[in-house]
Design a protein around this motif. Structure first.
Motif, PDB file in Angstrom:
ATOM      1  N   ASP A  38     -38.968  57.714  64.992  1.00 34.03           N
ATOM      2  CA  ASP A  38     -39.483  59.077  65.130  1.00 34.03           C
ATOM      3  C   ASP A  38     -40.952  59.169  64.715  1.00 34.03           C
ATOM      4  O   ASP A  38     -41.842  58.646  65.368  1.00 34.03           O
ATOM      5  CB  ASP A  38     -38.610  60.035  64.331  1.00 34.03           C
ATOM      6  CG  ASP A  38     -38.732  61.485  64.778  1.00 34.03           C
ATOM      7  OD1 ASP A  38     -39.700  61.818  65.481  1.00 34.03           O
ATOM      8  OD2 ASP A  38     -37.880  62.294  64.401  1.00 34.03           O
ATOM      9  N   GLY A  39     -41.249  59.837  63.586  1.00 34.13           N
ATOM     10  CA  GLY A  39     -42.626  60.062  63.168  1.00 34.13           C
ATOM     11  C   GLY A  39     -43.407  58.814  62.831  1.00 34.13           C
ATOM     12  O   GLY A  39     -44.634  58.860  62.711  1.00 34.13           O
ATOM     13  N   GLU A  42     -46.756  57.512  64.856  1.00 31.93           N
ATOM     14  CA  GLU A  42     -48.170  57.741  64.553  1.00 31.93           C
ATOM     15  C   GLU A  42     -48.786  56.550  63.833  1.00 31.93           C
ATOM     16  O   GLU A  42     -49.926  56.156  64.123  1.00 31.93           O
ATOM     17  CB  GLU A  42     -48.333  59.015  63.719  1.00 31.93           C
ATOM     18  CG  GLU A  42     -47.942  60.277  64.471  1.00 31.93           C
ATOM     19  CD  GLU A  42     -48.420  61.545  63.796  1.00 31.93           C
ATOM     20  OE1 GLU A  42     -49.551  61.550  63.262  1.00 31.93           O
ATOM     21  OE2 GLU A  42     -47.659  62.544  63.798  1.00 31.93           O
ATOM     22  N   ASP A  59     -37.675  65.061  65.932  1.00 31.04           N
ATOM     23  CA  ASP A  59     -38.142  66.317  65.356  1.00 31.04           C
ATOM     24  C   ASP A  59     -39.462  66.158  64.600  1.00 31.04           C
ATOM     25  O   ASP A  59     -40.098  67.160  64.262  1.00 31.04           O
ATOM     26  CB  ASP A  59     -37.074  66.933  64.447  1.00 31.04           C
ATOM     27  CG  ASP A  59     -36.765  66.084  63.221  1.00 31.04           C
ATOM     28  OD1 ASP A  59     -37.221  64.924  63.144  1.00 31.04           O
ATOM     29  OD2 ASP A  59     -36.038  66.579  62.329  1.00 31.04           O
ATOM     30  N   SER A  60     -39.872  64.909  64.330  1.00 27.90           N
ATOM     31  CA  SER A  60     -41.151  64.672  63.651  1.00 27.90           C
ATOM     32  C   SER A  60     -42.221  64.137  64.594  1.00 27.90           C
ATOM     33  O   SER A  60     -43.322  63.802  64.150  1.00 27.90           O
ATOM     34  CB  SER A  60     -40.956  63.678  62.495  1.00 27.90           C
ATOM     35  OG  SER A  60     -40.041  64.169  61.539  1.00 27.90           O
ATOM     36  N   LEU A  61     -41.891  64.053  65.861  1.00 25.94           N
ATOM     37  CA  LEU A  61     -42.822  63.499  66.842  1.00 25.94           C
ATOM     38  C   LEU A  61     -43.633  64.638  67.456  1.00 25.94           C
ATOM     39  O   LEU A  61     -43.133  65.413  68.276  1.00 25.94           O
ATOM     40  CB  LEU A  61     -42.049  62.750  67.925  1.00 25.94           C
ATOM     41  CG  LEU A  61     -42.847  61.789  68.812  1.00 25.94           C
ATOM     42  CD1 LEU A  61     -43.473  60.681  67.986  1.00 25.94           C
ATOM     43  CD2 LEU A  61     -41.942  61.196  69.884  1.00 25.94           C
ATOM     44  N   ARG A  62     -44.891  64.752  67.037  1.00 29.40           N
ATOM     45  CA  ARG A  62     -45.738  65.844  67.526  1.00 29.40           C
ATOM     46  C   ARG A  62     -45.955  65.715  69.031  1.00 29.40           C
ATOM     47  O   ARG A  62     -46.054  64.599  69.563  1.00 29.40           O
ATOM     48  CB  ARG A  62     -47.076  65.834  66.794  1.00 29.40           C
ATOM     49  CG  ARG A  62     -46.956  66.180  65.310  1.00 29.40           C
ATOM     50  CD  ARG A  62     -48.318  66.310  64.671  1.00 29.40           C
ATOM     51  NE  ARG A  62     -49.007  65.026  64.602  1.00 29.40           N
ATOM     52  CZ  ARG A  62     -50.321  64.863  64.729  1.00 29.40           C
ATOM     53  NH1 ARG A  62     -51.092  65.906  64.986  1.00 29.40           N
ATOM     54  NH2 ARG A  62     -50.866  63.667  64.631  1.00 29.40           N
ATOM     55  N   PRO A  63     -46.054  66.850  69.750  1.00 26.39           N
ATOM     56  CA  PRO A  63     -46.182  66.806  71.213  1.00 26.39           C
ATOM     57  C   PRO A  63     -47.338  65.944  71.694  1.00 26.39           C
ATOM     58  O   PRO A  63     -47.197  65.206  72.689  1.00 26.39           O
ATOM     59  CB  PRO A  63     -46.378  68.276  71.591  1.00 26.39           C
ATOM     60  CG  PRO A  63     -45.716  69.045  70.492  1.00 26.39           C
ATOM     61  CD  PRO A  63     -45.939  68.239  69.244  1.00 26.39           C
ATOM     62  N   GLU A  64     -48.472  66.006  71.000  1.00 25.22           N
ATOM     63  CA  GLU A  64     -49.618  65.217  71.451  1.00 25.22           C
ATOM     64  C   GLU A  64     -49.402  63.718  71.256  1.00 25.22           C
ATOM     65  O   GLU A  64     -49.985  62.899  71.978  1.00 25.22           O
ATOM     66  CB  GLU A  64     -50.893  65.675  70.726  1.00 25.22           C
ATOM     67  CG  GLU A  64     -50.886  65.504  69.217  1.00 25.22           C
ATOM     68  CD  GLU A  64     -50.372  66.730  68.493  1.00 25.22           C
ATOM     69  OE1 GLU A  64     -50.801  66.951  67.337  1.00 25.22           O
ATOM     70  OE2 GLU A  64     -49.547  67.469  69.070  1.00 25.22           O
ATOM     71  N   ILE A  65     -48.560  63.357  70.281  1.00 23.67           N
ATOM     72  CA  ILE A  65     -48.216  61.945  70.082  1.00 23.67           C
ATOM     73  C   ILE A  65     -47.191  61.518  71.116  1.00 23.67           C
ATOM     74  O   ILE A  65     -47.297  60.447  71.733  1.00 23.67           O
ATOM     75  CB  ILE A  65     -47.693  61.706  68.654  1.00 23.67           C
ATOM     76  CG1 ILE A  65     -48.780  62.032  67.623  1.00 23.67           C
ATOM     77  CG2 ILE A  65     -47.208  60.276  68.490  1.00 23.67           C
ATOM     78  CD1 ILE A  65     -50.024  61.164  67.737  1.00 23.67           C
ATOM     79  N   ARG A  66     -46.203  62.363  71.334  1.00 22.48           N
ATOM     80  CA  ARG A  66     -45.171  62.054  72.334  1.00 22.48           C
ATOM     81  C   ARG A  66     -45.785  61.847  73.710  1.00 22.48           C
ATOM     82  O   ARG A  66     -45.316  60.998  74.490  1.00 22.48           O
ATOM     83  CB  ARG A  66     -44.137  63.176  72.358  1.00 22.48           C
ATOM     84  CG  ARG A  66     -42.972  62.909  73.304  1.00 22.48           C
ATOM     85  CD  ARG A  66     -41.828  63.862  73.070  1.00 22.48           C
ATOM     86  NE  ARG A  66     -40.671  63.526  73.879  1.00 22.48           N
ATOM     87  CZ  ARG A  66     -39.428  63.832  73.571  1.00 22.48           C
ATOM     88  NH1 ARG A  66     -39.168  64.503  72.458  1.00 22.48           N
ATOM     89  NH2 ARG A  66     -38.421  63.497  74.366  1.00 22.48           N
TER      90      ARG A  66
END
Length: 222
Positions: A38-39, A42, A59-66
């Motif tokens: 997940d997160g 980054e 749930d910890s994956l920010r949209p811009e990272i995804r």
């Protein structure tokens, strides 16, 4: 039914969203399959890699990272009864998993990771932090350690064992949480540990990582 997402004949690096030392992470990832929990995506990107797989509830994956990750790399496991570390570890089949980003930052996350090491005893895993490395002791482990090195044993349940090469031998002790631990023991030189059950965590200084990996390569599994 095969529930493994990542299978490798070599060591796999699993990266979480906790504290990561980027130079150590870069070194660990070189030439290896890299999985982000997940997160942890980054940290993998910051270290100059795109993960080979991203596993978790996202749930910890920010949209811009995804948006930077190819869709086929994302493996969402939506259930909320387990941590992303558990989801990642149980989805990997490899002789060893090196976990970066699961020590440091939040204490509750670190404690949860310790539980997972015991729950997933069949999958050998070493957690690597800035100060320490942690693993579940196999049935027998021989470590080539220098005299004076810190060796800590932390029971996650009732367990007995034997030792050679420790200043304070563990033979005859009944280890159990809130009863008997083995914090800050000391190597007199090479150390051998024999445990009766997969319930003892071994904590060593991070400088002992190579010695630990060499010992684990020779050690039997649970």
């Amino acid at each position: 039914m095969n529930d493994k997402i990542v299978e490798s004949p070599e060591t796999v690096v699993l990266v979480g969203g906790g504290a990561c030392h980027l130079p150590a992470l870069k070194a660990a990832m070189t030439g290896r399959v890299v999985v982000a929990a997940d997160g942890g995506t980054e940290a993998v990107l910051a270290a100059g890699r795109t993960p080979d797989a991203v596993i978790g509830d996202m749930d910890s994956l920010r949209p811009e990272i995804r948006a930077r990750i190819p869709a086929h790399v994302l493996h969402e496991i939506s259930e909320q009864d387990s941590t992303d570390f558990d989801k990642g570890l149980r989805s990997i089949a490899a002789p060893l998993v090196l976990g970066h980003g699961f020590l440091g930052k939040r204490l509750d996350h670190q404690l949860a990771a310790m539980i997972v090491l015991v729950r997933r005893a069949a999958q050998r895993c070493v957690l690597v932090g800035a100060e320490d490395v942690v693993c579940l002791c196999p049935p027998r482990l021989a470590l080539d350690l220098p005299a004076g090195e810190r060796v800590s044993l932390f029971p996650m349940g009732p367990v007995r064992g034997r030792s050679e090469g420790l200043r304070w031998p563990i033979d005859g002790l009944d280890f159990a949480p809130a009863v008997q631990g083995g914090t800050s023991n000391e190597a007199l030189g090479p150390v051998t540990l024999t445990l009766e059950a997969p319930l003892m965590l071994l904590i060593l200084p991070v400088d002992c990582l190579d010695a630990l990996l060499a010992g684990l390569e020779r050690a039997p599994g649970w």
